[in-house]
Design a protein around this motif. Structure first.
Motif, PDB file in Angstrom:
ATOM      1  N   CYS A  32      10.309  12.247  -3.487  1.00 24.03           N
ATOM      2  CA  CYS A  32      11.318  12.977  -4.260  1.00 24.03           C
ATOM      3  C   CYS A  32      12.703  12.503  -3.858  1.00 24.03           C
ATOM      4  CB  CYS A  32      11.182  14.479  -4.080  1.00 24.03           C
ATOM      5  SG  CYS A  32      11.606  15.085  -2.450  1.00 24.03           S
ATOM      6  N   SER A  34      16.826  13.409  -3.845  1.00 24.36           N
ATOM      7  CA  SER A  34      17.764  14.517  -3.959  1.00 24.36           C
ATOM      8  C   SER A  34      18.549  14.356  -5.258  1.00 24.36           C
ATOM      9  CB  SER A  34      18.709  14.561  -2.751  1.00 24.36           C
ATOM     10  OG  SER A  34      19.500  13.382  -2.698  1.00 24.36           O
ATOM     11  N   LEU A  35      19.155  15.422  -5.727  1.00 24.66           N
ATOM     12  CA  LEU A  35      19.883  15.379  -7.001  1.00 24.66           C
ATOM     13  C   LEU A  35      20.974  14.316  -7.034  1.00 24.66           C
ATOM     14  CD1 LEU A  35      20.176  19.148  -7.957  1.00 24.66           C
ATOM     15  CD2 LEU A  35      18.749  17.390  -9.013  1.00 24.66           C
ATOM     16  N   ASN A  36      21.620  14.076  -5.895  1.00 21.43           N
ATOM     17  CA  ASN A  36      22.703  13.088  -5.853  1.00 21.43           C
ATOM     18  C   ASN A  36      22.222  11.699  -5.421  1.00 21.43           C
ATOM     19  OD1 ASN A  36      22.234  13.447  -3.144  1.00 21.43           O
ATOM     20  ND2 ASN A  36      24.273  14.210  -2.664  1.00 21.43           N
ATOM     21  N   PHE A 101      13.535  18.707  -2.548  1.00 22.74           N
ATOM     22  CA  PHE A 101      14.741  19.130  -1.847  1.00 22.74           C
ATOM     23  C   PHE A 101      15.089  20.545  -2.280  1.00 22.74           C
ATOM     24  CE2 PHE A 101      14.823  14.637  -1.191  1.00 22.74           C
ATOM     25  CZ  PHE A 101      15.234  14.559   0.132  1.00 22.74           C
ATOM     26  N   GLY A 102      15.457  21.366  -1.301  1.00 23.85           N
ATOM     27  CA  GLY A 102      15.804  22.751  -1.575  1.00 23.85           C
ATOM     28  C   GLY A 102      17.186  22.883  -2.180  1.00 23.85           C
ATOM     29  N   HIS A 103      17.498  24.098  -2.622  1.00 25.87           N
ATOM     30  CA  HIS A 103      18.820  24.328  -3.217  1.00 25.87           C
ATOM     31  C   HIS A 103      19.902  24.468  -2.158  1.00 25.87           C
ATOM     32  CE1 HIS A 103      17.382  28.427  -2.476  1.00 25.87           C
ATOM     33  NE2 HIS A 103      18.645  28.778  -2.420  1.00 25.87           N
ATOM     34  N   GLN A 104      19.519  24.738  -0.911  1.00 21.15           N
ATOM     35  CA  GLN A 104      20.493  24.774   0.171  1.00 21.15           C
ATOM     36  C   GLN A 104      20.659  23.364   0.733  1.00 21.15           C
ATOM     37  OE1 GLN A 104      18.361  27.660   2.462  1.00 21.15           O
ATOM     38  NE2 GLN A 104      19.818  29.281   1.944  1.00 21.15           N
ATOM     39  N   LYS A 105      21.847  23.056   1.167  1.00 18.24           N
ATOM     40  CA  LYS A 105      22.169  21.719   1.665  1.00 18.24           C
ATOM     41  C   LYS A 105      21.248  21.328   2.827  1.00 18.24           C
ATOM     42  CE  LYS A 105      26.133  18.951   2.974  1.00 18.24           C
ATOM     43  NZ  LYS A 105      27.562  18.915   3.185  1.00 18.24           N
ATOM     44  N   THR A 107      18.049  20.789   3.044  1.00 23.03           N
ATOM     45  CA  THR A 107      16.755  21.460   3.193  1.00 23.03           C
ATOM     46  C   THR A 107      15.705  20.758   2.345  1.00 23.03           C
ATOM     47  OG1 THR A 107      17.198  23.080   1.441  1.00 23.03           O
ATOM     48  CG2 THR A 107      17.749  23.726   3.718  1.00 23.03           C
ATOM     49  N   ARG A 119       9.782  25.565   4.501  1.00 21.56           N
ATOM     50  CA  ARG A 119      11.169  25.229   4.171  1.00 21.56           C
ATOM     51  C   ARG A 119      11.788  24.753   5.465  1.00 21.56           C
ATOM     52  NH1 ARG A 119      16.261  27.806   3.813  1.00 21.56           N
ATOM     53  NH2 ARG A 119      15.323  29.737   4.547  1.00 21.56           N
ATOM     54  N   GLU A 121      14.925  22.269   7.557  1.00 16.02           N
ATOM     55  CA  GLU A 121      16.296  21.756   7.510  1.00 16.02           C
ATOM     56  C   GLU A 121      16.358  20.481   8.326  1.00 16.02           C
ATOM     57  OE1 GLU A 121      20.713  23.644   7.988  1.00 16.02           O
ATOM     58  OE2 GLU A 121      19.228  24.233   9.474  1.00 16.02           O
TER      59      GLU A 121
END
Length: 140
Positions: A32, A34-36, A101-105, A107, A119, A121
């Motif tokens: 996966c 990350s969004l960025n 990837f989680g919604h928190q930075k 994670t 979950r 970090e």
């Protein structure tokens, strides 16, 4: 199966990164981004989950640039793979799982076929072992 994860540019098929996941051959269960596109999460049948950085180390401007000029035949690829592994987490070996990837930075969420949910970090600077923030089993 293998020890390397290769990331290619979708537009022309050129190799962007070659990442070493471990020293033993493994079956990759999940990948996966990350969004960025800064991080890549990878899970395998060896019971390991890795997070790799996909950006150049010298980038500090907030803009993310993947090094597109890498030559697949150059020695720099194996050198890069040694420093871009960021973090690792252990789950049950041989148990299929997926990562996201989680919604928190910084994670990562890991979901196993046995109903396990983690979950975690990761430290984007120091790397090393991820910290388990949460663990549940929804099938027990």
């Amino acid at each position: 199966m293998g020890t390397l994860v290769r990331v290619f540019k979708a537009m022309d098929g050129s190799l962007l990164r070659e990442l070493r996941r471990g020293s033993e051959r493994a079956k990759i269960y999940s990948l996966c981004f990350s969004l960025n596109a800064q991080w890549l999460g990878v899970s395998s049948d060896k019971g390991t989950v890795h997070v790799f950085s996909l950006i150049d180390k010298e980038v500090d401007s907030g803009s993310i640039r993947i090094n597109e000029s890498m030559n697949p035949n150059s020695a720099s690829i194996s050198h890069l793979s040694s420093f871009i592994k960021v973090a690792k987490f252990r789950v049950q070996e041989g148990l299929p799982n997926i990562v996201a990837f989680g919604h928190q930075k910084n994670t990562l969420v890991i979901i196993g076929i046995d109903g396990s949910f983690y979950r975690c970090e990761f430290d984007p600077v120091l790397g090393g072992e991820m910290t388990k923030l949460e663990h549940h089993n929804f099938l027990r």
